[in-house]
Enzyme design. Structure first.
Site: not given
Ligand code: GLY
Length: 567
Positions: A97, A387, A405, A407, A424, A427, A451-452, A473
Protein backbone atom coordinates in the site's frame (compact mmCIF):
# COMPACT_ATOMS: atom_id res chain seq x y z
CA UNK A 1 15.86 -15.27 -25.21
CA UNK A 2 13.69 -18.13 -26.43
CA UNK A 3 11.12 -17.38 -23.74
CA UNK A 4 11.08 -13.72 -24.71
CA UNK A 5 10.44 -14.50 -28.35
CA UNK A 6 7.72 -17.03 -27.56
CA UNK A 7 5.97 -14.66 -25.16
CA UNK A 8 5.96 -11.85 -27.68
CA UNK A 9 4.70 -13.91 -30.60
CA UNK A 10 1.95 -15.34 -28.44
CA UNK A 11 0.79 -11.86 -27.38
CA UNK A 12 0.70 -10.63 -30.93
CA UNK A 13 -1.36 -13.65 -31.96
CA UNK A 14 -3.71 -13.08 -29.05
CA UNK A 15 -4.21 -9.45 -29.99
CA UNK A 16 -5.69 -10.65 -33.23
CA UNK A 17 -7.56 -13.60 -31.78
CA UNK A 18 -9.23 -12.27 -28.63
CA UNK A 19 -12.25 -10.04 -28.86
CA UNK A 20 -12.29 -7.08 -26.48
CA UNK A 21 -15.31 -8.33 -24.58
CA UNK A 22 -14.31 -11.97 -24.27
CA UNK A 23 -15.22 -13.43 -20.89
CA UNK A 24 -16.95 -16.43 -19.33
CA UNK A 25 -16.71 -19.51 -17.19
CA UNK A 26 -13.75 -21.68 -18.09
CA UNK A 27 -12.46 -25.06 -16.94
CA UNK A 28 -8.86 -26.23 -16.81
CA UNK A 29 -6.88 -29.05 -15.25
CA UNK A 30 -3.39 -27.62 -14.67
CA UNK A 31 -3.34 -23.84 -14.28
CA UNK A 32 -5.52 -20.79 -14.72
CA UNK A 33 -5.37 -17.02 -14.80
CA UNK A 34 -8.27 -14.55 -14.62
CA UNK A 35 -7.60 -10.84 -15.11
CA UNK A 36 -9.50 -7.71 -16.13
CA UNK A 37 -7.98 -7.58 -19.61
CA UNK A 38 -7.50 -10.23 -22.34
CA UNK A 39 -3.92 -9.18 -23.17
CA UNK A 40 -2.90 -9.35 -19.51
CA UNK A 41 -4.56 -12.77 -19.15
CA UNK A 42 -2.62 -13.95 -22.20
CA UNK A 43 0.70 -12.87 -20.69
CA UNK A 44 -0.15 -14.73 -17.47
CA UNK A 45 -1.16 -17.80 -19.47
CA UNK A 46 2.06 -17.76 -21.52
CA UNK A 47 4.20 -17.53 -18.39
CA UNK A 48 2.34 -20.42 -16.71
CA UNK A 49 2.53 -22.46 -19.91
CA UNK A 50 6.33 -22.02 -20.04
CA UNK A 51 6.59 -23.43 -16.51
CA UNK A 52 6.51 -20.19 -14.56
CA UNK A 53 4.70 -20.14 -11.24
CA UNK A 54 1.86 -17.95 -9.95
CA UNK A 55 4.27 -15.25 -8.71
CA UNK A 56 6.03 -15.10 -12.10
CA UNK A 57 2.64 -14.75 -13.78
CA UNK A 58 1.67 -12.03 -11.29
CA UNK A 59 4.67 -9.91 -12.34
CA UNK A 60 3.86 -10.26 -16.04
CA UNK A 61 0.13 -9.61 -15.54
CA UNK A 62 0.58 -6.54 -13.36
CA UNK A 63 3.01 -4.84 -15.74
CA UNK A 64 0.80 -5.58 -18.73
CA UNK A 65 -2.27 -4.24 -16.88
CA UNK A 66 -0.29 -1.05 -16.27
CA UNK A 67 0.06 -0.69 -20.04
CA UNK A 68 -3.36 -1.78 -21.33
CA UNK A 69 -5.61 -0.78 -18.39
CA UNK A 70 -3.65 2.26 -17.14
CA UNK A 71 -6.69 3.87 -15.54
CA UNK A 72 -6.88 1.16 -12.87
CA UNK A 73 -3.47 0.07 -11.60
CA UNK A 74 0.26 0.15 -12.13
CA UNK A 75 3.68 0.82 -10.71
CA UNK A 76 2.57 4.34 -9.76
CA UNK A 77 0.14 2.81 -7.23
CA UNK A 78 -0.24 0.22 -4.51
CA UNK A 79 -1.48 -3.36 -4.13
CA UNK A 80 -2.31 -6.15 -1.70
CA UNK A 81 -1.33 -9.75 -2.39
CA UNK A 82 -2.69 -12.94 -0.83
CA UNK A 83 -0.35 -15.79 -1.72
CA UNK A 84 -0.82 -19.49 -1.12
CA UNK A 85 2.43 -21.46 -1.13
CA UNK A 86 1.37 -25.04 -1.90
CA UNK A 87 4.65 -26.69 -0.89
CA UNK A 88 4.63 -25.14 2.56
CA UNK A 89 0.82 -25.21 2.75
CA UNK A 90 0.96 -21.59 3.95
CA UNK A 91 -1.03 -18.48 3.17
CA UNK A 92 0.64 -15.10 3.52
CA UNK A 93 -0.39 -11.54 2.80
CA UNK A 94 1.78 -8.72 1.51
CA UNK A 95 1.04 -5.04 1.93
CA UNK A 96 2.30 -2.88 -0.93
CA UNK A 97 0.00 0.00 0.00
CA UNK A 98 1.12 3.59 -0.57
CA UNK A 99 2.33 5.64 2.40
CA UNK A 100 1.60 9.27 3.25
CA UNK A 101 4.62 11.50 2.64
CA UNK A 102 6.65 12.28 5.75
CA UNK A 103 6.04 15.99 5.17
CA UNK A 104 2.23 15.63 4.90
CA UNK A 105 0.02 16.43 7.89
CA UNK A 106 -3.59 15.77 8.91
CA UNK A 107 -4.71 19.06 7.38
CA UNK A 108 -3.55 18.14 3.84
CA UNK A 109 -7.11 18.12 2.48
CA UNK A 110 -8.47 21.02 4.52
CA UNK A 111 -9.09 24.48 3.09
CA UNK A 112 -7.81 27.61 4.81
CA UNK A 113 -11.09 27.97 6.72
CA UNK A 114 -10.62 24.44 8.13
CA UNK A 115 -13.38 22.79 6.09
CA UNK A 116 -12.61 19.79 3.83
CA UNK A 117 -11.83 20.35 0.15
CA UNK A 118 -14.18 19.14 -2.55
CA UNK A 119 -13.17 15.55 -3.37
CA UNK A 120 -11.75 16.15 -6.86
CA UNK A 121 -9.93 19.32 -5.75
CA UNK A 122 -7.95 16.92 -3.56
CA UNK A 123 -7.57 14.20 -6.19
CA UNK A 124 -6.23 16.00 -9.26
CA UNK A 125 -2.56 16.97 -8.93
CA UNK A 126 0.39 16.19 -6.68
CA UNK A 127 -1.35 16.64 -3.32
CA UNK A 128 -3.00 13.20 -3.37
CA UNK A 129 0.07 11.14 -4.40
CA UNK A 130 1.32 8.60 -1.87
CA UNK A 131 4.59 6.66 -2.08
CA UNK A 132 3.94 3.88 -4.64
CA UNK A 133 4.36 0.30 -3.44
CA UNK A 134 3.38 -2.00 -6.31
CA UNK A 135 6.78 -2.35 -7.98
CA UNK A 136 8.49 -3.14 -4.68
CA UNK A 137 5.80 -5.72 -3.93
CA UNK A 138 6.44 -7.42 -7.29
CA UNK A 139 10.17 -7.39 -6.75
CA UNK A 140 10.21 -8.62 -3.14
CA UNK A 141 7.76 -11.47 -3.72
CA UNK A 142 9.41 -12.47 -7.00
CA UNK A 143 12.79 -12.58 -5.27
CA UNK A 144 11.36 -14.87 -2.58
CA UNK A 145 8.99 -17.07 -4.56
CA UNK A 146 9.50 -16.54 -8.30
CA UNK A 147 11.13 -19.09 -10.60
CA UNK A 148 11.67 -17.43 -14.00
CA UNK A 149 14.17 -14.58 -14.55
CA UNK A 150 12.75 -11.16 -13.63
CA UNK A 151 13.71 -9.54 -16.93
CA UNK A 152 11.91 -12.21 -18.99
CA UNK A 153 8.64 -11.44 -17.21
CA UNK A 154 8.93 -7.76 -18.15
CA UNK A 155 9.84 -8.23 -21.83
CA UNK A 156 6.29 -8.78 -23.17
CA UNK A 157 5.15 -5.42 -21.80
CA UNK A 158 8.27 -3.63 -23.07
CA UNK A 159 7.70 -5.00 -26.54
CA UNK A 160 3.99 -4.25 -26.64
CA UNK A 161 4.58 -0.73 -25.29
CA UNK A 162 6.93 -0.17 -28.21
CA UNK A 163 4.81 -1.77 -30.90
CA UNK A 164 1.54 -0.36 -29.59
CA UNK A 165 -1.68 -1.93 -28.26
CA UNK A 166 -5.30 -1.43 -29.28
CA UNK A 167 -7.15 0.83 -26.85
CA UNK A 168 -10.05 -1.14 -25.36
CA UNK A 169 -13.64 0.04 -25.29
CA UNK A 170 -13.52 0.52 -21.54
CA UNK A 171 -10.28 2.49 -21.58
CA UNK A 172 -11.57 4.76 -24.38
CA UNK A 173 -14.82 5.38 -22.51
CA UNK A 174 -12.89 6.15 -19.32
CA UNK A 175 -10.73 8.72 -21.13
CA UNK A 176 -13.78 10.36 -22.69
CA UNK A 177 -15.65 10.53 -19.38
CA UNK A 178 -12.71 12.14 -17.60
CA UNK A 179 -11.40 14.25 -20.50
CA UNK A 180 -11.55 17.59 -18.75
CA UNK A 181 -9.43 16.49 -15.79
CA UNK A 182 -7.02 14.48 -17.93
CA UNK A 183 -6.27 17.51 -20.08
CA UNK A 184 -4.89 19.36 -17.03
CA UNK A 185 -1.37 17.97 -17.34
CA UNK A 186 0.68 18.04 -20.60
CA UNK A 187 2.22 14.53 -20.33
CA UNK A 188 -1.17 12.92 -19.67
CA UNK A 189 -2.81 14.96 -22.40
CA UNK A 190 -0.26 14.10 -25.04
CA UNK A 191 -0.61 10.36 -24.26
CA UNK A 192 -4.40 10.06 -24.06
CA UNK A 193 -5.57 12.59 -26.68
CA UNK A 194 -5.20 12.86 -30.44
CA UNK A 195 -3.51 15.84 -32.07
CA UNK A 196 -6.88 17.57 -32.46
CA UNK A 197 -7.35 17.28 -28.67
CA UNK A 198 -10.10 14.63 -28.88
CA UNK A 199 -9.89 11.60 -26.55
CA UNK A 200 -8.28 8.49 -28.09
CA UNK A 201 -11.07 6.30 -29.47
CA UNK A 202 -11.45 2.55 -29.03
CA UNK A 203 -9.15 0.62 -31.35
CA UNK A 204 -6.43 3.30 -31.54
CA UNK A 205 -2.96 1.76 -31.77
CA UNK A 206 -1.33 3.38 -28.75
CA UNK A 207 2.43 3.26 -28.28
CA UNK A 208 4.11 4.10 -24.98
CA UNK A 209 7.88 4.34 -25.59
CA UNK A 210 8.41 6.17 -22.27
CA UNK A 211 6.96 3.22 -20.38
CA UNK A 212 9.06 0.82 -22.45
CA UNK A 213 12.17 2.77 -21.42
CA UNK A 214 11.08 2.79 -17.75
CA UNK A 215 10.58 -0.97 -17.86
CA UNK A 216 13.93 -1.50 -19.55
CA UNK A 217 15.61 0.16 -16.58
CA UNK A 218 13.54 -1.93 -14.17
CA UNK A 219 14.32 -5.13 -16.10
CA UNK A 220 18.05 -4.37 -15.86
CA UNK A 221 18.29 -2.87 -12.35
CA UNK A 222 15.16 -3.98 -10.46
CA UNK A 223 13.31 -1.34 -8.44
CA UNK A 224 16.52 0.62 -7.64
CA UNK A 225 16.03 3.38 -10.29
CA UNK A 226 12.40 3.74 -9.21
CA UNK A 227 13.05 4.19 -5.49
CA UNK A 228 16.56 5.72 -5.51
CA UNK A 229 17.53 6.80 -9.01
CA UNK A 230 16.41 8.67 -12.08
CA UNK A 231 12.78 7.48 -12.04
CA UNK A 232 12.49 8.52 -8.38
CA UNK A 233 13.70 12.01 -9.26
CA UNK A 234 11.12 12.32 -12.06
CA UNK A 235 8.29 11.10 -9.82
CA UNK A 236 9.16 13.65 -7.13
CA UNK A 237 9.57 16.50 -9.62
CA UNK A 238 6.21 15.68 -11.23
CA UNK A 239 4.45 15.68 -7.85
CA UNK A 240 6.13 18.77 -6.42
CA UNK A 241 5.73 20.82 -9.61
CA UNK A 242 2.12 19.80 -10.39
CA UNK A 243 0.38 22.88 -11.73
CA UNK A 244 -2.07 24.39 -9.23
CA UNK A 245 -1.94 21.51 -6.73
CA UNK A 246 1.63 20.46 -5.83
CA UNK A 247 2.28 17.59 -3.43
CA UNK A 248 4.65 16.70 -0.61
CA UNK A 249 6.18 13.43 -1.83
CA UNK A 250 9.99 13.52 -1.55
CA UNK A 251 12.99 11.33 -2.36
CA UNK A 252 13.15 10.37 1.32
CA UNK A 253 9.66 8.85 1.07
CA UNK A 254 10.68 6.70 -1.89
CA UNK A 255 13.97 5.65 -0.29
CA UNK A 256 12.20 4.62 2.92
CA UNK A 257 9.39 2.65 1.32
CA UNK A 258 9.04 -1.00 2.34
CA UNK A 259 6.63 -3.86 1.70
CA UNK A 260 5.16 -5.45 4.82
CA UNK A 261 4.31 -9.11 5.20
CA UNK A 262 1.32 -9.20 7.54
CA UNK A 263 -0.65 -12.05 9.06
CA UNK A 264 -3.68 -12.69 6.87
CA UNK A 265 -7.04 -12.15 8.57
CA UNK A 266 -8.92 -15.47 8.50
CA UNK A 267 -12.37 -16.41 9.77
CA UNK A 268 -14.62 -19.45 9.47
CA UNK A 269 -17.70 -19.60 7.32
CA UNK A 270 -19.51 -22.94 7.52
CA UNK A 271 -16.83 -25.58 6.83
CA UNK A 272 -14.55 -23.07 5.10
CA UNK A 273 -11.78 -20.76 6.22
CA UNK A 274 -11.90 -17.40 4.44
CA UNK A 275 -8.60 -15.47 4.44
CA UNK A 276 -8.04 -11.91 3.32
CA UNK A 277 -6.07 -8.72 3.79
CA UNK A 278 -6.02 -7.17 7.23
CA UNK A 279 -5.30 -3.52 8.08
CA UNK A 280 -4.64 -1.15 6.45
CA UNK A 281 -7.35 -2.82 4.41
CA UNK A 282 -10.80 -3.02 5.91
CA UNK A 283 -11.64 -5.76 3.39
CA UNK A 284 -11.23 -9.02 5.30
CA UNK A 285 -12.56 -7.66 8.59
CA UNK A 286 -15.69 -6.14 7.07
CA UNK A 287 -16.42 -9.18 4.89
CA UNK A 288 -15.78 -11.38 7.95
CA UNK A 289 -18.28 -9.33 9.95
CA UNK A 290 -20.91 -9.55 7.21
CA UNK A 291 -20.56 -13.31 6.79
CA UNK A 292 -20.36 -13.83 10.55
CA UNK A 293 -23.64 -11.97 11.12
CA UNK A 294 -25.37 -13.63 8.15
CA UNK A 295 -24.38 -17.10 9.41
CA UNK A 296 -27.07 -16.64 12.08
CA UNK A 297 -29.82 -16.72 9.45
CA UNK A 298 -30.88 -19.76 7.40
CA UNK A 299 -29.65 -18.46 4.08
CA UNK A 300 -29.83 -21.83 2.36
CA UNK A 301 -33.64 -21.59 2.58
CA UNK A 302 -33.55 -18.25 0.76
CA UNK A 303 -33.03 -17.30 -2.87
CA UNK A 304 -30.00 -15.05 -3.51
CA UNK A 305 -32.28 -12.97 -5.76
CA UNK A 306 -35.21 -12.81 -3.38
CA UNK A 307 -36.29 -9.90 -1.14
CA UNK A 308 -35.57 -11.67 2.17
CA UNK A 309 -31.91 -12.30 1.37
CA UNK A 310 -31.39 -8.89 -0.21
CA UNK A 311 -32.75 -7.20 2.94
CA UNK A 312 -30.60 -9.30 5.31
CA UNK A 313 -27.47 -8.78 3.19
CA UNK A 314 -28.01 -5.01 3.11
CA UNK A 315 -28.52 -4.78 6.87
CA UNK A 316 -25.40 -6.86 7.60
CA UNK A 317 -23.50 -4.68 5.11
CA UNK A 318 -24.56 -1.47 6.89
CA UNK A 319 -23.84 -2.77 10.39
CA UNK A 320 -20.36 -3.93 9.37
CA UNK A 321 -19.69 -0.54 7.77
CA UNK A 322 -20.62 1.18 11.05
CA UNK A 323 -17.73 -0.62 12.78
CA UNK A 324 -15.49 -0.10 9.77
CA UNK A 325 -16.02 3.68 9.90
CA UNK A 326 -15.18 3.92 13.59
CA UNK A 327 -12.36 1.43 14.13
CA UNK A 328 -10.60 0.48 10.90
CA UNK A 329 -7.40 2.13 9.70
CA UNK A 330 -3.67 1.43 9.51
CA UNK A 331 -3.07 -0.70 12.63
CA UNK A 332 0.58 0.41 12.77
CA UNK A 333 -0.77 3.83 13.77
CA UNK A 334 -4.11 3.08 15.43
CA UNK A 335 -4.75 0.49 18.12
CA UNK A 336 -7.43 -1.64 16.44
CA UNK A 337 -9.62 -4.29 18.10
CA UNK A 338 -8.86 -6.74 15.27
CA UNK A 339 -9.77 -9.91 17.18
CA UNK A 340 -12.81 -8.35 18.79
CA UNK A 341 -14.27 -7.25 15.47
CA UNK A 342 -14.46 -10.91 14.37
CA UNK A 343 -15.32 -12.37 17.76
CA UNK A 344 -18.13 -14.92 17.10
CA UNK A 345 -20.11 -13.92 20.22
CA UNK A 346 -19.85 -10.26 19.30
CA UNK A 347 -21.07 -10.98 15.77
CA UNK A 348 -23.93 -13.07 17.10
CA UNK A 349 -24.96 -10.13 19.28
CA UNK A 350 -24.66 -7.73 16.33
CA UNK A 351 -26.76 -10.06 14.15
CA UNK A 352 -29.61 -9.67 16.64
CA UNK A 353 -29.83 -6.00 15.66
CA UNK A 354 -31.02 -7.15 12.24
CA UNK A 355 -34.78 -7.34 12.06
CA UNK A 356 -35.56 -9.89 9.35
CA UNK A 357 -38.73 -8.22 8.19
CA UNK A 358 -38.00 -4.49 8.28
CA UNK A 359 -35.22 -1.90 8.50
CA UNK A 360 -33.76 -1.57 11.97
CA UNK A 361 -33.47 1.84 13.65
CA UNK A 362 -30.46 0.92 15.80
CA UNK A 363 -27.60 0.84 13.33
CA UNK A 364 -24.59 2.31 15.08
CA UNK A 365 -21.04 1.12 15.70
CA UNK A 366 -20.77 -1.60 18.33
CA UNK A 367 -18.27 -2.11 21.12
CA UNK A 368 -16.29 -5.25 20.25
CA UNK A 369 -14.49 -7.00 23.09
CA UNK A 370 -11.07 -5.33 23.61
CA UNK A 371 -12.45 -1.97 22.41
CA UNK A 372 -13.86 -0.62 25.63
CA UNK A 373 -11.87 2.60 25.89
CA UNK A 374 -12.06 3.89 22.34
CA UNK A 375 -12.74 7.57 21.87
CA UNK A 376 -12.96 8.03 18.12
CA UNK A 377 -15.30 9.66 15.64
CA UNK A 378 -16.78 7.80 12.67
CA UNK A 379 -15.37 8.54 9.25
CA UNK A 380 -17.14 8.42 5.90
CA UNK A 381 -14.24 9.00 3.51
CA UNK A 382 -15.13 8.60 -0.15
CA UNK A 383 -13.66 5.76 -2.19
CA UNK A 384 -14.81 5.93 -5.77
CA UNK A 385 -14.83 2.86 -8.02
CA UNK A 386 -11.51 2.05 -9.70
CA UNK A 387 -8.82 -0.64 -9.25
CA UNK A 388 -8.25 -4.15 -10.76
CA UNK A 389 -8.24 -7.70 -9.44
CA UNK A 390 -6.64 -10.87 -10.76
CA UNK A 391 -6.49 -14.49 -9.63
CA UNK A 392 -3.91 -17.10 -10.63
CA UNK A 393 -3.49 -20.80 -9.78
CA UNK A 394 -0.36 -22.50 -11.14
CA UNK A 395 0.46 -26.11 -11.97
CA UNK A 396 2.01 -26.69 -8.52
CA UNK A 397 -1.18 -25.50 -6.79
CA UNK A 398 0.20 -22.11 -5.67
CA UNK A 399 -2.30 -19.27 -5.82
CA UNK A 400 -2.21 -15.50 -6.15
CA UNK A 401 -5.16 -13.25 -5.33
CA UNK A 402 -4.09 -9.67 -5.92
CA UNK A 403 -6.03 -6.41 -5.86
CA UNK A 404 -4.13 -3.47 -7.26
CA UNK A 405 -4.94 0.21 -7.67
CA UNK A 406 -3.96 3.76 -8.42
CA UNK A 407 -7.18 4.71 -6.52
CA UNK A 408 -9.50 6.90 -8.63
CA UNK A 409 -9.71 6.14 -12.38
CA UNK A 410 -6.37 7.56 -13.76
CA UNK A 411 -5.27 8.29 -10.18
CA UNK A 412 -3.97 11.82 -9.67
CA UNK A 413 -4.05 12.27 -13.50
CA UNK A 414 -0.30 12.97 -13.31
CA UNK A 415 1.90 10.94 -15.60
CA UNK A 416 5.64 10.54 -15.60
CA UNK A 417 7.84 8.21 -17.66
CA UNK A 418 4.80 6.58 -19.23
CA UNK A 419 2.86 5.63 -16.08
CA UNK A 420 0.20 7.33 -13.97
CA UNK A 421 0.69 8.32 -10.34
CA UNK A 422 -1.87 7.34 -7.71
CA UNK A 423 -4.20 9.57 -5.69
CA UNK A 424 -4.30 7.08 -2.82
CA UNK A 425 -4.06 9.74 -0.10
CA UNK A 426 -7.71 10.58 -0.83
CA UNK A 427 -8.56 7.23 0.82
CA UNK A 428 -7.75 8.97 4.13
CA UNK A 429 -10.51 10.91 5.84
CA UNK A 430 -10.24 14.52 4.63
CA UNK A 431 -11.11 15.60 8.20
CA UNK A 432 -8.68 14.51 10.92
CA UNK A 433 -11.34 14.89 13.63
CA UNK A 434 -15.00 15.45 14.20
CA UNK A 435 -16.72 16.91 17.29
CA UNK A 436 -13.36 17.10 19.06
CA UNK A 437 -12.60 13.37 18.63
CA UNK A 438 -9.92 12.02 16.30
CA UNK A 439 -10.86 9.86 13.30
CA UNK A 440 -8.93 6.54 13.09
CA UNK A 441 -8.33 6.89 9.34
CA UNK A 442 -6.90 10.43 9.55
CA UNK A 443 -3.76 11.25 7.58
CA UNK A 444 -0.46 11.00 9.47
CA UNK A 445 3.11 11.03 8.06
CA UNK A 446 4.14 7.56 6.85
CA UNK A 447 0.68 6.06 7.50
CA UNK A 448 -1.12 3.88 4.91
CA UNK A 449 -4.64 4.95 3.96
CA UNK A 450 -7.46 2.59 4.81
CA UNK A 451 -8.50 0.44 1.85
CA UNK A 452 -11.47 -1.72 0.93
CA UNK A 453 -9.45 -3.99 -1.31
CA UNK A 454 -10.33 -7.59 -0.54
CA UNK A 455 -8.09 -10.14 -2.24
CA UNK A 456 -9.41 -13.39 -0.78
CA UNK A 457 -8.36 -17.05 -0.60
CA UNK A 458 -10.72 -19.70 0.77
CA UNK A 459 -9.68 -23.10 2.17
CA UNK A 460 -11.85 -26.20 2.70
CA UNK A 461 -12.14 -28.25 5.89
CA UNK A 462 -9.01 -30.24 4.93
CA UNK A 463 -7.04 -27.00 4.61
CA UNK A 464 -6.88 -27.29 0.82
CA UNK A 465 -7.21 -24.28 -1.44
CA UNK A 466 -10.81 -23.86 -2.58
CA UNK A 467 -11.14 -20.41 -4.11
CA UNK A 468 -9.38 -17.17 -5.05
CA UNK A 469 -11.48 -14.05 -5.63
CA UNK A 470 -11.57 -10.25 -5.45
CA UNK A 471 -12.88 -7.14 -7.21
CA UNK A 472 -12.36 -3.45 -7.88
CA UNK A 473 -15.10 -0.99 -6.92
CA UNK A 474 -13.94 1.38 -4.14
CA UNK A 475 -15.77 0.73 -0.87
CA UNK A 476 -18.32 -1.43 -2.76
CA UNK A 477 -15.57 -4.02 -3.25
CA UNK A 478 -16.66 -5.38 0.12
CA UNK A 479 -20.30 -6.23 -0.76
CA UNK A 480 -19.25 -7.39 -4.27
CA UNK A 481 -16.81 -9.94 -2.84
CA UNK A 482 -19.17 -10.94 0.01
CA UNK A 483 -21.93 -11.66 -2.52
CA UNK A 484 -19.64 -13.86 -4.62
CA UNK A 485 -18.36 -15.76 -1.59
CA UNK A 486 -21.93 -16.49 -0.51
CA UNK A 487 -22.86 -17.59 -4.05
CA UNK A 488 -20.12 -20.23 -4.05
CA UNK A 489 -19.91 -21.21 -0.37
CA UNK A 490 -23.58 -21.00 0.60
CA UNK A 491 -25.44 -21.87 -2.60
CA UNK A 492 -22.73 -23.98 -4.32
CA UNK A 493 -22.95 -21.87 -7.45
CA UNK A 494 -20.48 -22.05 -10.28
CA UNK A 495 -18.07 -19.09 -9.85
CA UNK A 496 -19.32 -17.43 -13.02
CA UNK A 497 -22.94 -17.67 -11.83
CA UNK A 498 -21.93 -16.18 -8.48
CA UNK A 499 -20.11 -13.29 -10.18
CA UNK A 500 -23.16 -12.68 -12.37
CA UNK A 501 -25.54 -12.38 -9.38
CA UNK A 502 -26.96 -8.84 -9.19
CA UNK A 503 -24.90 -6.53 -7.04
CA UNK A 504 -26.41 -5.04 -3.88
CA UNK A 505 -24.77 -2.58 -1.49
CA UNK A 506 -25.70 -0.64 1.63
CA UNK A 507 -22.37 0.73 2.78
CA UNK A 508 -23.80 3.97 4.06
CA UNK A 509 -27.46 5.04 4.40
CA UNK A 510 -28.92 4.07 1.02
CA UNK A 511 -29.57 0.59 -0.35
CA UNK A 512 -28.16 0.32 -3.88
CA UNK A 513 -29.60 -2.18 -6.37
CA UNK A 514 -27.90 -2.93 -9.66
CA UNK A 515 -29.63 -1.40 -12.66
CA UNK A 516 -30.58 -3.76 -15.48
CA UNK A 517 -30.76 -6.83 -13.22
CA UNK A 518 -33.56 -8.64 -11.40
CA UNK A 519 -32.55 -6.70 -8.26
CA UNK A 520 -34.14 -3.52 -9.57
CA UNK A 521 -37.53 -5.21 -9.38
CA UNK A 522 -37.14 -5.36 -5.61
CA UNK A 523 -37.15 -1.59 -5.21
CA UNK A 524 -40.80 -1.28 -4.15
CA UNK A 525 -40.57 -4.21 -1.70
CA UNK A 526 -37.46 -2.77 -0.14
CA UNK A 527 -38.97 0.70 0.19
CA UNK A 528 -42.00 -0.79 1.83
CA UNK A 529 -39.91 -2.27 4.65
CA UNK A 530 -38.12 1.03 5.22
CA UNK A 531 -35.06 1.11 2.93
CA UNK A 532 -34.14 4.24 1.05
CA UNK A 533 -33.32 2.73 -2.38
CA UNK A 534 -31.32 3.84 -5.39
CA UNK A 535 -31.14 1.79 -8.60
CA UNK A 536 -27.80 2.43 -10.29
CA UNK A 537 -24.89 0.79 -12.13
CA UNK A 538 -22.78 -1.28 -9.72
CA UNK A 539 -19.83 -2.16 -11.91
CA UNK A 540 -17.87 -4.81 -10.08
CA UNK A 541 -14.84 -6.38 -11.76
CA UNK A 542 -14.83 -9.74 -10.00
CA UNK A 543 -12.32 -12.34 -11.09
CA UNK A 544 -12.24 -15.74 -9.41
CA UNK A 545 -11.00 -19.31 -9.60
CA UNK A 546 -12.48 -22.31 -7.75
CA UNK A 547 -10.57 -25.55 -7.23
CA UNK A 548 -12.95 -28.49 -7.70
CA UNK A 549 -12.30 -32.26 -7.67
CA UNK A 550 -12.47 -32.21 -11.48
CA UNK A 551 -10.16 -29.24 -11.97
CA UNK A 552 -10.11 -25.44 -11.95
CA UNK A 553 -13.19 -23.37 -12.77
CA UNK A 554 -12.73 -19.66 -13.45
CA UNK A 555 -15.02 -16.69 -13.87
CA UNK A 556 -14.56 -13.12 -15.05
CA UNK A 557 -16.95 -10.26 -14.57
CA UNK A 558 -19.12 -9.59 -17.64
CA UNK A 559 -19.51 -6.01 -16.39
CA UNK A 560 -15.89 -5.31 -17.50
CA UNK A 561 -13.44 -6.78 -20.01
CA UNK A 562 -12.05 -9.73 -18.04
CA UNK A 563 -10.92 -13.04 -19.46
CA UNK A 564 -10.11 -16.43 -17.95
CA UNK A 565 -7.46 -18.56 -19.61
CA UNK A 566 -6.15 -21.94 -18.53
CA UNK A 567 -5.08 -25.37 -19.55
N1 GLY B 1 -8.49 2.84 -3.49
C1 GLY B 1 -9.38 1.75 -3.38
C2 GLY B 1 -9.15 0.97 -2.15
O1 GLY B 1 -8.02 0.92 -1.69
O2 GLY B 1 -10.05 0.40 -1.60
Amino acid sequence: MLIKRLLLSSIITSLMAISATAQGSKKARKFMVATANPVASQVGYDILKRGGNAIDAMVGVQLMLNLVEPQSSGIGGGAFLLFYDAKRNEVSSFDGRETAPLKAKGDLFLKEDGSPMKFFDGVVGGRSVGTPGTLKLLEVTHRNFGSLPWEDLIQPTIQLAEKGFRVSKRMAASVERDAERLRTFPATKSYLFLNDNTPIPEGTLLRNPDFAQTLRLIAAHGSEPFYYGEIARDIVRTVQEAKGNPGKLSLADLRNYWVIERPPVCHDYKQYQVCGMGPPSSGALTIGQMLGMLSHFSLDDLSPNGPKFVHLFAEANLLAFKDRGLYMADSDYVDMPIKGLLDPKYLEMRSKLINSSRVSDSMSPGVPPTALNYKLSPDASMELPSTSHFAIVDAQGNAVSMTTTIENGFGSRLMTRGFLLNDELTDFSFRPERDGQLIANRLEPGKRPRSSMSPTLVFNSKGQLHMAVGSPGGSRIIPYVAKTLLGVLEWNMDIQEAINLPNIAKNFGTMELEVGTSAEQLKADMEQIGHKVRVRPLTSGLQGIVVTPSGLVGGADPRREGLVLGE
